[in-house]
Design an enzyme around this catalytic site. Structure first.
Site, PDB file in Angstrom:
ATOM      1  N   SER A 126      -6.146  22.149 -27.120  1.00  0.00           N
ATOM      2  CA  SER A 126      -6.000  22.312 -25.670  1.00  0.00           C
ATOM      3  C   SER A 126      -4.898  21.410 -25.132  1.00  0.00           C
ATOM      4  O   SER A 126      -4.133  21.803 -24.246  1.00  0.00           O
ATOM      5  CB  SER A 126      -7.324  21.983 -24.975  1.00  0.00           C
ATOM      6  OG  SER A 126      -8.329  22.894 -25.357  1.00  0.00           O
ATOM      7  N   SER A 127      -4.813  20.186 -25.661  1.00  0.00           N
ATOM      8  CA  SER A 127      -3.773  19.266 -25.229  1.00  0.00           C
ATOM      9  C   SER A 127      -2.393  19.788 -25.602  1.00  0.00           C
ATOM     10  O   SER A 127      -1.438  19.690 -24.819  1.00  0.00           O
ATOM     11  CB  SER A 127      -4.002  17.885 -25.849  1.00  0.00           C
ATOM     12  OG  SER A 127      -3.097  16.942 -25.341  1.00  0.00           O
ATOM     13  N   LYS A 133      -8.731  13.590 -26.169  1.00  0.00           N
ATOM     14  CA  LYS A 133      -9.615  13.213 -25.057  1.00  0.00           C
ATOM     15  C   LYS A 133     -10.987  12.843 -25.589  1.00  0.00           C
ATOM     16  O   LYS A 133     -11.399  13.244 -26.682  1.00  0.00           O
ATOM     17  CB  LYS A 133      -9.723  14.340 -24.024  1.00  0.00           C
ATOM     18  CG  LYS A 133     -10.258  15.683 -24.554  1.00  0.00           C
ATOM     19  CD  LYS A 133     -11.761  15.800 -24.589  1.00  0.00           C
ATOM     20  CE  LYS A 133     -12.208  17.158 -25.105  1.00  0.00           C
ATOM     21  NZ  LYS A 133     -13.665  17.226 -25.402  1.00  0.00           N
ATOM     22  N   GLY A 175     -13.851  17.997 -31.706  1.00  0.00           N
ATOM     23  CA  GLY A 175     -14.277  17.634 -30.360  1.00  0.00           C
ATOM     24  C   GLY A 175     -13.311  16.776 -29.576  1.00  0.00           C
ATOM     25  O   GLY A 175     -13.660  16.286 -28.499  1.00  0.00           O
ATOM     26  N   LEU A 176     -12.081  16.606 -30.067  1.00  0.00           N
ATOM     27  CA  LEU A 176     -11.102  15.744 -29.402  1.00  0.00           C
ATOM     28  C   LEU A 176     -10.090  16.518 -28.553  1.00  0.00           C
ATOM     29  O   LEU A 176      -9.223  15.918 -27.917  1.00  0.00           O
ATOM     30  CB  LEU A 176     -10.367  14.887 -30.432  1.00  0.00           C
ATOM     31  CG  LEU A 176     -11.248  13.888 -31.195  1.00  0.00           C
ATOM     32  CD1 LEU A 176     -10.450  13.206 -32.315  1.00  0.00           C
ATOM     33  CD2 LEU A 176     -11.828  12.839 -30.248  1.00  0.00           C
ATOM     34  N   GLY A 177     -10.178  17.835 -28.553  1.00  0.00           N
ATOM     35  CA  GLY A 177      -9.348  18.644 -27.652  1.00  0.00           C
ATOM     36  C   GLY A 177      -7.886  18.749 -28.014  1.00  0.00           C
ATOM     37  O   GLY A 177      -7.065  19.056 -27.146  1.00  0.00           O
ATOM     38  N   GLY A 178      -7.542  18.549 -29.282  1.00  0.00           N
ATOM     39  CA  GLY A 178      -6.128  18.555 -29.660  1.00  0.00           C
ATOM     40  C   GLY A 178      -5.415  19.862 -29.362  1.00  0.00           C
ATOM     41  O   GLY A 178      -4.298  19.868 -28.834  1.00  0.00           O
ATOM     42  N   PRO A 234      -7.096  14.920 -35.275  1.00  0.00           N
ATOM     43  CA  PRO A 234      -7.936  15.780 -36.122  1.00  0.00           C
ATOM     44  C   PRO A 234      -8.384  17.002 -35.333  1.00  0.00           C
ATOM     45  O   PRO A 234      -8.768  16.881 -34.165  1.00  0.00           O
ATOM     46  CB  PRO A 234      -9.131  14.881 -36.472  1.00  0.00           C
ATOM     47  CG  PRO A 234      -8.653  13.484 -36.238  1.00  0.00           C
ATOM     48  CD  PRO A 234      -7.646  13.561 -35.130  1.00  0.00           C
ATOM     49  N   ASP A 251     -10.712  23.337 -21.633  1.00  0.00           N
ATOM     50  CA  ASP A 251     -10.227  21.960 -21.719  1.00  0.00           C
ATOM     51  C   ASP A 251      -8.769  21.811 -21.295  1.00  0.00           C
ATOM     52  O   ASP A 251      -8.301  20.697 -21.063  1.00  0.00           O
ATOM     53  CB  ASP A 251     -10.370  21.417 -23.151  1.00  0.00           C
ATOM     54  CG  ASP A 251     -11.775  20.939 -23.459  1.00  0.00           C
ATOM     55  OD1 ASP A 251     -12.532  20.646 -22.521  1.00  0.00           O
ATOM     56  OD2 ASP A 251     -12.119  20.867 -24.656  1.00  0.00           O
TER      57      ASP A 251
END
Length: 300
Positions: A109-110, A21, A104-107, A100, A142
């Site tokens: 949580s996804s 995200k 800060g890309l929320g991996g 990565p 997130d």
């Protein structure tokens, strides 16, 4: 009473894609007790982790990044949905990381949200979306967004998610600076936010007006409160912002709590040219596209 998981053995494997995200706008409105109240417009992108689910007697988890295997949100999500529904079944879960982590890309949580969605299907639980969002909120701020994906307004501590009109087709170029991973980074970043950095939701409201009119969000509205502290928290990050600017980025923005930086284009050609230029410098960078309101899953 019929077992809600009666069709469990019919599925051999379920493969789910968990997207990253981008926070297009991220404001902190204030602090309430132990959490910060946020207002954010979030967009999922097609840079995805891949998770495979197979029926098993217990919960077993494997990851191609060994350091992420312990205390992973995937295991926590699987345990939570199993215990909350008192389901007697289990699953073997394999995670292949492409997002990565810790930037800060929320991996993570996804991946957790994808686990809730997949096990709800694999085990035949039939939980409604609202219940999955409720469970997601117990795992992290997130995670609820990733139950919905697409473009959404996220409020409160992250538990209130309102789907928005889809962002027009957008190309994102992401640059991940080669900086050390910091444990508990997001919590530390929140702790560094002074009350003077809190806003009143004005950036989100103006950006919402643009989206509702089918327009792109103006660069001046691409506000991220963490930019107030991130460049002090990661002193070398300014160097990489300048790298993006010199490569022709129309604007450089922080992804979540960073340190990933991104820029965006309406056309793929310009984005591809920038990506090629950045890779000549041997930098970790990615080309991604806005990701719609769908749950991509395939029975294999």
């Amino acid at each position: 009473m019929e077992n809600p998981c009666s069709f469990y053995e019919e599925i051999i494997m379920l493969t789910v894609y968990a997207p990253a995200k981008i926070n297009l706008v991220l404001e902190v409105l204030g602090k309430h007790n132990d959490y910060h109240r946020i207002s954010s417009i979030v967009q999922s992108i097609d840079l995805c982790d891949v998770l495979d689910f197979q029926p098993d007697k217990g919960i077993y988890f494997e990851c191609d990044v060994p350091s992420l295997k312990r205390d992973n949100l995937v295991t926590q999500a699987a345990t939570l949905i199993k215990e909350s529904t008192e389901c007697s079944l289990g699953a073997r879960i394999e995670l292949r990381k492409h997002i990565p982590w810790g930037v800060g890309l929320g991996g993570g949580s996804s991946d957790a949200a994808a686990t809730l969605l997949a096990l709800n299907e694999l085990w035949g639980l039939g939980l409604p979306l609202s219940e999955l969002v409720h469970l997601a909120s117990k795992l992290g701020s997130d995670v609820p967004f990733f139950i919905h994906k697409g473009t959404a307004l996220v409020e409160g501590r992250g538990e209130k998610v309102t789907p928005l009109p889809s962002l027009s087709s957008t190309c994102f170029v992401l640059l991940v600076p080669p900086l050390p991973k910091i444990s508990g980074k997001t919590k530390q970043m929140y702790n560094h936010l002074d009350a003077a950095y809190f806003t009143e939701g004005q950036f989100v409201q103006r950006a919402l007006s643009s989206l509702e009119q089918g327009k792109a969000i103006a660069p001046g509205l691409m506000f991220n409160v963490f930019e107030k502290v991130a460049f002090d928290f990661f002193p070398e990050m300014d160097k990489y912002r300048k790298t993006l600017e010199e490569a022709g980025a129309p604007g450089v923005y922080l992804a979540g709590s960073g340190p990933c930086l991104f820029t965006l284009f309406s056309g793929k050609e310009e984005a591809g040219e920038m990506l090629s230029n950045l890779r000549k410098h041997r930098l970790e960078c990615y080309l991604a596209f806005s990701f719609p309101h769908t749950n991509i899953a395939a029975d294999l």
